[in-house]
Design a protein around this motif. Structure first.
Motif, PDB file in Angstrom:
ATOM      1  N   ALA A 197       0.216  15.948 -10.723  1.00  0.00           N
ATOM      2  CA  ALA A 197       1.092  15.499 -11.811  1.00  0.00           C
ATOM      3  C   ALA A 197       0.958  16.449 -13.004  1.00  0.00           C
ATOM      4  CB  ALA A 197       0.738  14.076 -12.207  1.00  0.00           C
ATOM      5  N   ALA A 220      -1.429   0.299  -8.007  1.00  0.00           N
ATOM      6  CA  ALA A 220      -1.179   1.563  -8.698  1.00  0.00           C
ATOM      7  C   ALA A 220      -1.867   1.624 -10.064  1.00  0.00           C
ATOM      8  CB  ALA A 220       0.326   1.779  -8.855  1.00  0.00           C
ATOM      9  N   ILE A 221      -1.970   0.487 -10.770  1.00  0.00           N
ATOM     10  CA  ILE A 221      -2.528   0.558 -12.130  1.00  0.00           C
ATOM     11  C   ILE A 221      -4.046   0.416 -12.149  1.00  0.00           C
ATOM     12  CG2 ILE A 221      -0.445  -0.201 -13.325  1.00  0.00           C
ATOM     13  CD1 ILE A 221      -1.673  -2.961 -13.643  1.00  0.00           C
ATOM     14  N   PHE A 267       4.248  10.956  -2.373  1.00  0.00           N
ATOM     15  CA  PHE A 267       3.056  11.587  -2.949  1.00  0.00           C
ATOM     16  C   PHE A 267       3.322  12.975  -3.505  1.00  0.00           C
ATOM     17  CE2 PHE A 267       1.489   8.523   0.133  1.00  0.00           C
ATOM     18  CZ  PHE A 267       0.532   7.867  -0.609  1.00  0.00           C
ATOM     19  N   VAL A 283       0.589  16.968   1.152  1.00  0.00           N
ATOM     20  CA  VAL A 283       0.153  15.614   0.812  1.00  0.00           C
ATOM     21  C   VAL A 283      -0.214  14.776   2.028  1.00  0.00           C
ATOM     22  CG1 VAL A 283       1.242  15.376  -1.420  1.00  0.00           C
ATOM     23  CG2 VAL A 283       2.559  14.887   0.625  1.00  0.00           C
ATOM     24  N   HIS A 291       1.877  -3.980  -5.095  1.00  0.00           N
ATOM     25  CA  HIS A 291       2.077  -2.537  -5.182  1.00  0.00           C
ATOM     26  C   HIS A 291       1.747  -2.028  -6.594  1.00  0.00           C
ATOM     27  CE1 HIS A 291       4.146   1.236  -4.153  1.00  0.00           C
ATOM     28  NE2 HIS A 291       4.430   1.247  -5.429  1.00  0.00           N
ATOM     29  N   PHE A 310       2.980  19.605 -12.496  1.00  0.00           N
ATOM     30  CA  PHE A 310       4.415  19.474 -12.790  1.00  0.00           C
ATOM     31  C   PHE A 310       4.663  19.508 -14.298  1.00  0.00           C
ATOM     32  CE2 PHE A 310       4.670  17.787  -8.427  1.00  0.00           C
ATOM     33  CZ  PHE A 310       5.786  18.475  -7.984  1.00  0.00           C
ATOM     34  N   THR A 360      -6.747   2.114  -1.144  1.00  0.00           N
ATOM     35  CA  THR A 360      -6.050   0.879  -1.511  1.00  0.00           C
ATOM     36  C   THR A 360      -6.604  -0.303  -0.722  1.00  0.00           C
ATOM     37  OG1 THR A 360      -4.100   2.211  -1.914  1.00  0.00           O
ATOM     38  CG2 THR A 360      -3.778  -0.160  -1.803  1.00  0.00           C
ATOM     39  N   LEU A 364     -13.093  11.138 -15.248  1.00  0.00           N
ATOM     40  CA  LEU A 364     -13.294  10.601 -13.901  1.00  0.00           C
ATOM     41  C   LEU A 364     -14.158  11.538 -13.072  1.00  0.00           C
ATOM     42  CD1 LEU A 364      -9.778   9.130 -13.042  1.00  0.00           C
ATOM     43  CD2 LEU A 364     -11.800   7.966 -13.883  1.00  0.00           C
ATOM     44  N   ILE A 372       0.822  -1.201   0.000  1.00  0.00           N
ATOM     45  CA  ILE A 372       0.000   0.000   0.000  1.00  0.00           C
ATOM     46  C   ILE A 372       0.865   1.264   0.000  1.00  0.00           C
ATOM     47  CG2 ILE A 372      -1.923  -1.175   1.153  1.00  0.00           C
ATOM     48  CD1 ILE A 372      -1.227   0.431   3.646  1.00  0.00           C
ATOM     49  N   GLY A 373       2.193   1.100   0.006  1.00  0.00           N
ATOM     50  CA  GLY A 373       3.075   2.260  -0.078  1.00  0.00           C
ATOM     51  C   GLY A 373       3.160   3.045   1.219  1.00  0.00           C
ATOM     52  N   GLY A 384       5.905  14.116  -5.363  1.00  0.00           N
ATOM     53  CA  GLY A 384       6.726  14.266  -6.565  1.00  0.00           C
ATOM     54  C   GLY A 384       5.900  14.408  -7.822  1.00  0.00           C
ATOM     55  N   PRO A 385       6.576  14.511  -8.960  1.00  0.00           N
ATOM     56  CA  PRO A 385       5.865  14.707 -10.218  1.00  0.00           C
ATOM     57  C   PRO A 385       5.126  13.463 -10.717  1.00  0.00           C
ATOM     58  CG  PRO A 385       8.242  14.651 -10.578  1.00  0.00           C
ATOM     59  CD  PRO A 385       8.028  14.601  -9.118  1.00  0.00           C
ATOM     60  N   SER A 386       5.453  12.287 -10.186  1.00  0.00           N
ATOM     61  CA  SER A 386       4.788  11.087 -10.694  1.00  0.00           C
ATOM     62  C   SER A 386       3.367  10.992 -10.140  1.00  0.00           C
ATOM     63  CB  SER A 386       5.587   9.853 -10.281  1.00  0.00           C
ATOM     64  OG  SER A 386       4.713   8.776 -10.053  1.00  0.00           O
ATOM     65  N   ALA A 387       2.434  10.621 -11.015  1.00  0.00           N
ATOM     66  CA  ALA A 387       1.037  10.546 -10.580  1.00  0.00           C
ATOM     67  C   ALA A 387       0.868   9.424  -9.568  1.00  0.00           C
ATOM     68  CB  ALA A 387       0.113  10.314 -11.765  1.00  0.00           C
ATOM     69  N   GLY A 388       1.588   8.330  -9.758  1.00  0.00           N
ATOM     70  CA  GLY A 388       1.551   7.230  -8.799  1.00  0.00           C
ATOM     71  C   GLY A 388       0.306   6.370  -8.892  1.00  0.00           C
ATOM     72  N   ARG A 389      -0.776   6.947  -9.407  1.00  0.00           N
ATOM     73  CA  ARG A 389      -2.026   6.198  -9.487  1.00  0.00           C
ATOM     74  C   ARG A 389      -2.588   6.327 -10.896  1.00  0.00           C
ATOM     75  NH1 ARG A 389      -1.079   3.394  -6.128  1.00  0.00           N
ATOM     76  NH2 ARG A 389      -1.746   3.329  -3.970  1.00  0.00           N
ATOM     77  N   CYS A 390      -3.169   5.233 -11.356  1.00  0.00           N
ATOM     78  CA  CYS A 390      -3.706   5.259 -12.719  1.00  0.00           C
ATOM     79  C   CYS A 390      -5.198   5.577 -12.705  1.00  0.00           C
ATOM     80  CB  CYS A 390      -3.473   3.908 -13.373  1.00  0.00           C
ATOM     81  SG  CYS A 390      -3.931   3.904 -15.080  1.00  0.00           S
ATOM     82  N   CYS A 391      -5.724   5.700 -13.878  1.00  0.00           N
ATOM     83  CA  CYS A 391      -7.165   5.975 -14.017  1.00  0.00           C
ATOM     84  C   CYS A 391      -7.917   4.795 -13.451  1.00  0.00           C
ATOM     85  CB  CYS A 391      -7.495   6.151 -15.474  1.00  0.00           C
ATOM     86  SG  CYS A 391      -6.515   5.121 -16.570  1.00  0.00           S
ATOM     87  N   ILE A 401       3.237   4.255 -14.984  1.00  0.00           N
ATOM     88  CA  ILE A 401       3.457   3.561 -13.703  1.00  0.00           C
ATOM     89  C   ILE A 401       4.616   2.573 -13.845  1.00  0.00           C
ATOM     90  CG2 ILE A 401       2.364   2.211 -11.879  1.00  0.00           C
ATOM     91  CD1 ILE A 401       0.780   4.699 -12.329  1.00  0.00           C
ATOM     92  N   PHE A 454      -1.722   4.631 -19.968  1.00  0.00           N
ATOM     93  CA  PHE A 454      -1.360   5.241 -18.697  1.00  0.00           C
ATOM     94  C   PHE A 454      -0.428   4.342 -17.880  1.00  0.00           C
ATOM     95  CE2 PHE A 454      -1.942   7.817 -14.996  1.00  0.00           C
ATOM     96  CZ  PHE A 454      -2.277   9.044 -15.509  1.00  0.00           C
TER      97      PHE A 454
END
Lengths: 88, 702
Positions: free
Chosen positions: B499, B106-107, A79, B283, B102, B502, B295, B189, A43-44, A81-88, B356, B352
């Motif tokens: 995101a 995420a995906i 959480f 955050v 993990h 950025f 999650t 979404l 779960i990070g 940073g520039p990465s979204a980390g989560r997808c649609c 990831i 997308f």
């Protein structure tokens, strides 16, 4: 130590040679720790114990971060940073 | 026989393997034949799920292995980025089951839940076949190969890899494309949530409760008990379950009920304001705690749904193939080819994921060979979620399905009118049945709730109520499912806006350097507001435009998502050719070609088709001409609305053309780089030079 633990399959007690009660308990505790660590990572979530072990192995002789400091930094990096980390 | 078996200890093992894989193949073929050929008797959803599981096992065992060993030539003696840069934070060598969990968390988001539900209008068979074929040959391949590429480049991101392998212009084009898809995804979404919560006090109340709950969790994890995610999440889950339960009393309450009842446009404004504020908060306060919460729920719900389908074994009530494959469907217009292949993006192939697979995951991989399990296997798992979503939509009475997903412009806004229109299509339904379904799930109306989330929630509620709790709990399960989806959509809105910020700063920095400074407050605010304004525009227009909404924006989302997949697979092809593995280039080239054919055809049709139900420009022209002639076309009610419809469709058309142009530019760069690499006799991929682990394969990582 941490790396060896992480590398093992999640539930493995290959080291157990003689099955004494103590060994079984130790093995169960070990498995529980690994499951907990694995779940936190899935779960990070921050894992201060794992960080301490990492720090002792990789940076001996320096003081590790305090738990509060570590947790804040971990969450900010994961959480913020520039990465979204989560997808649609 | 036993003599030989003794002399060759491998033999019994291999024989057993043969038996098992022949058995799985036979079961899979039987299940697939059952769902594909059966026309007279109802088919159980359990067969659909069984067929999918067999296909996943076989493709993982054989095709995944082929890619790992022959195409990518994974090498466990090479150190992975996690070992080289082990910092205890981002780069940590991690057990492959843990990385799998993990990566999957995420995906898998709302994408695989929405697309298959919309595609169910064509019947369960086309969607199922595309999800299965797509994931095996395109989606899982993309995730796996991009993970491999990033792993061989110190965990670099997709954008950086495109820049490294294909040059700075291609890198810039990919960045613009990624920003475009991000904005369209957030808009889609956001609309899903707005459509699910409109005029629903119960749903709105439970979703509203998540915000203060997450904040309490955030403060707890930061100040009271640092890092105790488990304790905070347990608190969060309990509060949410109580909120769902008390939501029904809130909805019935004379003062609280109306206080939580909002129209769709009001909710659209609320989510826009929320997005702007949430993405500027620290955050730890909102984003992180809610992500943990969602999650937990995500994994729990997916497991529960799989168990529910096997326990209840509901029959698929939607036909295998409906008449709407001809393109006249109400949920999305356009024929099966190419529109099925862009409507179901996530679950079959999702661009997308390339972000990831080149994000946190490659920094955790412990051995190169784990990439097959994580990359290929993780995507198979997401596909499984898509199959379950499709099943849940198809076990609904088709009359209910169309009542929920058709726009008001087609079926009207009363149960009487809707029942009449849908019964004329051949799915007999009464207004009473529509009202009864709404009552069962504790809502005033279920009409015009396109977007997948409510449909899936009704389907899930019916399955879960049969498995656990009976009819009395159906409304509870419905709102549980809505909350579950809203939770990770709100997280995606929050994280996606960050995101996007950025990316905008990255782009603006090239024009005016101070705007690119990510630590400057002014630059952050400007970029955040730009990002929110971009997706917020589509969300708001989707609620006030009589022809807009999820039905309009989802094809645009599909096109942009498949476009990103196309870019990722083009990069993968370039890398394979640069590695001098041309003879295996078909592994990525074949799905690339299929995606380009689908995306470009769909893009062309969405932009330029002369049928106003499909083409954005055709619809815009029709309304703009009628408006200048002074006639009002239904469902618009005034000239101003007519002009809005025209304007929105011009914007959507222009975006589509832009996406098509981006894909063509990327294809050009791929062709150029590939030809160059093809003529070069030496491998020229920009991989990090290999470092061999001390002690070889078995050695503990240094």
């Amino acid at each position: 130590m941490l790396l060896r633990n992480v590398r093992k399959p999640v539930l493995s007690c290959r080291e157990v040679t003689r099955t004494t009660v103590e060994e079984c308990f130790a093995c169960a505790r070990d498995a529980a720790t690994q499951l907990r660590q694995g779940w936190l990572r899935v779960i990070g979530a921050p894992d201060y114990k794992a960080y301490l072990i990492h720090h002792a192995a990789r940076h001996p002789g320096t003081a590790p971060m305090a738990e509060r400091e570590y947790v804040n930094m971990f969450i900010e990096r994961r959480f913020g940073g520039p990465s979204a980390g989560r997808c649609c | 026989m036993s003599q030989r078996a003794l002399s060759n200890p491998e033999l019994p093992k291999r024989a057993l393997s043969w038996v098992i894989w022949t058995g799985i193949t036979a079961l899979g073929a039987f299940a697939l034949a059952g769902i594909a050929l059966n026309r007279n008797e109802p088919v159980s959803a359990a067969w659909l799920v069984t067929a999918a599981i067999c296909v996943y096992l076989i493709s993982y065992r054989f095709y995944g292995k082929f890619i790992a060993e022959k195409v990518l030539q994974l090498d466990d003696t090479r150190m992975t980025p996690a070992e080289r840069h082990n910092d205890g934070l981002d780069y940590v060598p991690t057990n492959r089951y843990v990385v799998f969990g993990h990566h999957f968390a995420a995906i898998a988001g709302a994408g695989p839940l929405v697309g298959p539900v919309l595609a169910a209008q064509m019947g369960y068979l086309p969607g199922t076949l595309w999800i299965l074929v797509g994931v095996v040959f395109a989606g899982a391949v993309q995730d796996f190969v991009i993970l491999f590429c990033s792993m061989r480049r110190d965990g670099r991101s997709l954008g950086e890899m495109v820049r490294m392998e294909m040059g700075p212009i291609a890198g810039g084009v990919a960045l613009v494309g990624t920003l475009g898809i991000m904005i369209i995804i957030l808009a889609a979404l956001g609309l899903v949530v707005v459509k699910a919560l409109g005029e629903s006090p119960w749903g709105t109340f439970t979703v509203a409760v998540t915000i203060p709950t997450a904040m309490v969790m955030g403060v707890y994890m930061r100040s009271i008990r640092p890092g105790k995610v488990g304790e905070a999440s347990a608190f969060g889950v309990i509060v949410l379950l109580l909120a769902i339960w008390y939501g029904q009393y809130v909805a019935q309450d004379a003062t609280l009920g109306p206080a939580f009842t909002y129209s769709a446009p009001a909710l659209a404004l609320a989510i826009i304001v929320y997005g702007a504020i949430a993405s500027m908060l620290p955050v730890w306060l909102l984003l992180a705690p809610r992500d943990y919460l969602s999650t937990f729920l995500k994994i729990g719900v997916i497991v529960a749904l799989a168990i529910g389908i096997y326990l209840v074994q509901p029959d698929l009530k939607m036909g295998a193939v409906t008449r709407f494959t001809d393109g006249s469907g109400p949920v999305f217009s356009g024929p099966l080819f190419p529109f099925l292949f862009i409507t179901i993006a996530c679950g079959a192939v999702s661009g997308f994921h390339a972000l990831i697979s080149s994000g946190t995951t490659p920094k955790m991989i412990e051995r190169e060979s784990d990439a097959r399990f994580v990359g290929y296997g993780g995507m198979l798992m997401e596909s499984f979620v898509a199959i379950m979503a499709l099943s849940a939509a198809c076990v609904l009475d088709p009359g209910i399905y169309f009542a929920m997903n058709s726009p008001a412009a087609v079926i009207g806004d009363t149960p009487q009118k809707a029942a009449e229109v849908i019964s004329n299509w051949g799915w007999v339904i009464t207004p009473e049945a529509i009202n009864q379904t709404a009552t069962d799930v504790g809502e005033h109306t279920i009409l015009n709730r396109a977007g997948g989330a409510p449909t899936l929630a009704v389907g899930m509620a019916q399955i879960m109520a049969q498995a656990f709790g009976g009819k009395a709990l159906e409304a509870f399960w419905y709102h549980f499912a809505i909350l579950f989806e809203a939770l990770f959509i709100l997280t995606a809105v929050d994280a996606g806006t960050r995101a996007g910020r950025f990316m905008i700063q990255d782009l603006l920095g090239n024009i005016y350097a101070p705007l690119g400074r990510t630590e400057s407050l002014l630059s952050n605010v400007v970029a955040t507001l730009l990002c929110v304004a971009a997706w917020g525009y589509f969300v708001y227009q989707g609620t006030i435009d009589p022809l807009g909404g999820v039905n309009t924006i989802w094809p645009l989302f599909g096109i942009s998502n498949q476009m990103l997949a196309g870019i990722a697979l083009l990069l993968a092809t370039t890398v394979l050719i640069k590695l001098k593995r041309e003879r295996y280039a078909w592994v990525t080239l074949a799905p690339t070609a299929w995606l380009l054919v689908c995306t470009l055809t769909a893009g062309w049709m969405k932009a330029f088709s002369s049928d106003p139900r499909i083409g954005f420009y055709a619809l815009a022209n029709k309304y703009s001409e009628a408006a200048s002639a002074g006639t009002v076309l239904a469902p618009a009610k005034s000239i101003a609305e007519m002009e809005r419809v025209a304007f929105n469709n011009y914007i959507c058309g222009t975006l589509t053309v832009l996406f098509v142009a981006l894909v063509l530019v990327m294809a050009y760069f791929t062709l150029r780089m590939s030809l160059k690499a093809f003529r070069n006799s030496m491998p020229s991929a920009a991989e990090t030079p290999p470092a061999i682990r001390e002690g070889g394969l078995s050695g503990a990582p240094a």
